[in-house]
Scaffold this motif. Structure first.
Motif, PDB file in Angstrom:
ATOM      1  N   ASP A   1      -7.471  -4.768  -2.167  1.00  0.00           N
ATOM      2  CA  ASP A   1      -7.203  -5.558  -1.331  1.00  0.00           C
ATOM      3  C   ASP A   1      -8.933  -5.981  -0.327  1.00  0.00           C
ATOM      4  OD1 ASP A   1      -6.737  -6.911   0.874  1.00  0.00           O
ATOM      5  OD2 ASP A   1      -4.863  -5.164   2.014  1.00  0.00           O
TER       6      ASP A   1
ATOM      7  N   ASP B   1      -3.348  -1.436  -5.663  1.00  0.00           N
ATOM      8  CA  ASP B   1      -2.594  -1.978  -4.644  1.00  0.00           C
ATOM      9  C   ASP B   1      -3.332  -3.534  -4.357  1.00  0.00           C
ATOM     10  OD1 ASP B   1      -1.638  -2.075  -2.255  1.00  0.00           O
ATOM     11  OD2 ASP B   1      -2.777  -1.184  -1.232  1.00  0.00           O
TER      12      ASP B   1
ATOM     13  N   THR C   1       0.925  -1.168   0.080  1.00  0.00           N
ATOM     14  CA  THR C   1       0.237   0.320   0.039  1.00  0.00           C
ATOM     15  C   THR C   1       1.370   0.699  -0.066  1.00  0.00           C
ATOM     16  OG1 THR C   1      -1.144  -1.408   1.133  1.00  0.00           O
ATOM     17  CG2 THR C   1      -1.932   1.200   1.267  1.00  0.00           C
TER      18      THR C   1
ATOM     19  N   ASN D   1      -7.689  -0.101   2.884  1.00  0.00           N
ATOM     20  CA  ASN D   1      -6.817   0.819   3.260  1.00  0.00           C
ATOM     21  C   ASN D   1      -6.180   1.751   1.964  1.00  0.00           C
ATOM     22  OD1 ASN D   1      -5.156  -0.818   2.653  1.00  0.00           O
ATOM     23  ND2 ASN D   1      -4.419  -1.664   4.122  1.00  0.00           N
TER      24      ASN D   1
HETATM   25 MG   LIG Z   1      -1.979  -3.211   2.060  1.00  0.00          MG
END
Ligand SMILES: [Mg+2]
Ligand SMILES: Nc1ncnc2c1ncn2[C@@H]1O[C@H](COP(=O)(O)OP(=O)(O)OP(=O)(O)O)[C@@H](O)[C@H]1O
Length: 250
Positions: A40, A133, A16, A44
């Protein structure tokens, strides 16, 4: 056609952070708008980018299954999905964020997932750069999107065990026959290991060493205090290494 960058690696290695730093560097160079994709399920990326999220593509599928029978007259399923995806985009300065959320509910709704996939791919065509990500592992890449990937960054720590995992992820990506143009290893949070030692560890892995990101105290401070990594200064160690990475591959 968009240049797409996928960031992969095992849990907690810095995927991330690397995604956010790549987006930061692309924005600094005026390569925008960037489509940031949080693939993900434990959403986040938004925190690293300093934006709030309140919807996900995963929840569109549920909405679609619920609302499909009660669509307003004249509204096609396709138009409904497109509208919902547009609504779920978080728009910010220079980038938009698309949060995938959990794609698999009870049972397999392949039809619904395929429609979503098609729209995510179509949407990504409106951006010159896409940064994805991913969650730990690699299988998700093939499930989430059908499009080609220009650059895969495999993030790892600089330990023999970490590197073995990175190599496994890379091999899996090859076995999945994902259409990947280039891949590079990104060693992260490297602290006090001499370059010769790093080269020795990486030798024979079969994957090219793209960048070595030092352990960065500024980055730690920013993430602990919940500040956007987009605002990290250019003298930060990790941002410098990511600038070199962009010079080299983009
Ligand atoms: Mg991550
Ligand atoms: N170069 C760095 N220097 C210092 N700290 C770092 C660096 N890169 C990442 N970190 C810190 O390491 C932790 C894990 O990073 P991050 O959340 O980016 O990993 P991740 O691979 O995305 O994790 P997950 O698998 O849980 O999604 C965070 O606290 C982050 O601030």
């Amino acid at each position: 056609m968009a240049f797409s960058i996928a960031v992969a690696g095992k849990g907690g290695v810095g995927k991330t952070s690397v995604s956010a730093l790549m987006i930061r560097e692309l924005l600094r160079r005026g390569k925008k708008p960037v489509l940031a994709v949080d693939a993900d399920a434990n959403v986040n990326l938004n925190e690293a980018l300093g934006v709030e999220v309140d919807g996900s593509v995963g929840s569109i599928r549920e909405a679609m299954l619920d609302e499909i029978k009660t669509l307003p007259p004249g509204m096609s399923k396709e138009a409904f999905v497109q509208l919902k995806i547009e609504e779920s985009l978080v728009e910010s300065e220079g980038f938009d964020l698309l949060v995938m959320g959990r794609p698999e509910g009870p049972g397999c709704y392949c039809y619904a997932n395929n429609i979503l996939r098609r729209y995510v791919d179509a949407l990504s065509k409106s951006y010159p750069f896409i940064v994805i990500d991913n969650e730990a592992g690699m299988e998700h890449l093939s499930r989430r999107t059908t499009q080609n990937i220009d650059l895969v960054l495999i993030v790892s720590d600089a330990t023999p065990v970490g590197l073995k995992t990175a190599e496994r992820i890379w091999r899996l990506a090859r076995d999945l026959k994902l259409d990947i143009k280039e891949s590079a290893l990104v060693l992260n949070r490297v602290n006090g290991i001499p370059r010769e030692k790093i080269d020795e560890m990486v030798e024979g892995l079969g994957i090219e060493l793209g960048a070595v990101l030092p352990l960065d105290q500024n980055l730690i401070e920013y993430s602990y205090s919940g500040k956007s990594l987009l605002n990290l200064t250019s003298d930060s160690l990790a941002t410098k290494a990511v600038a070199d990475l962009v010079d080299r591959y983009i």
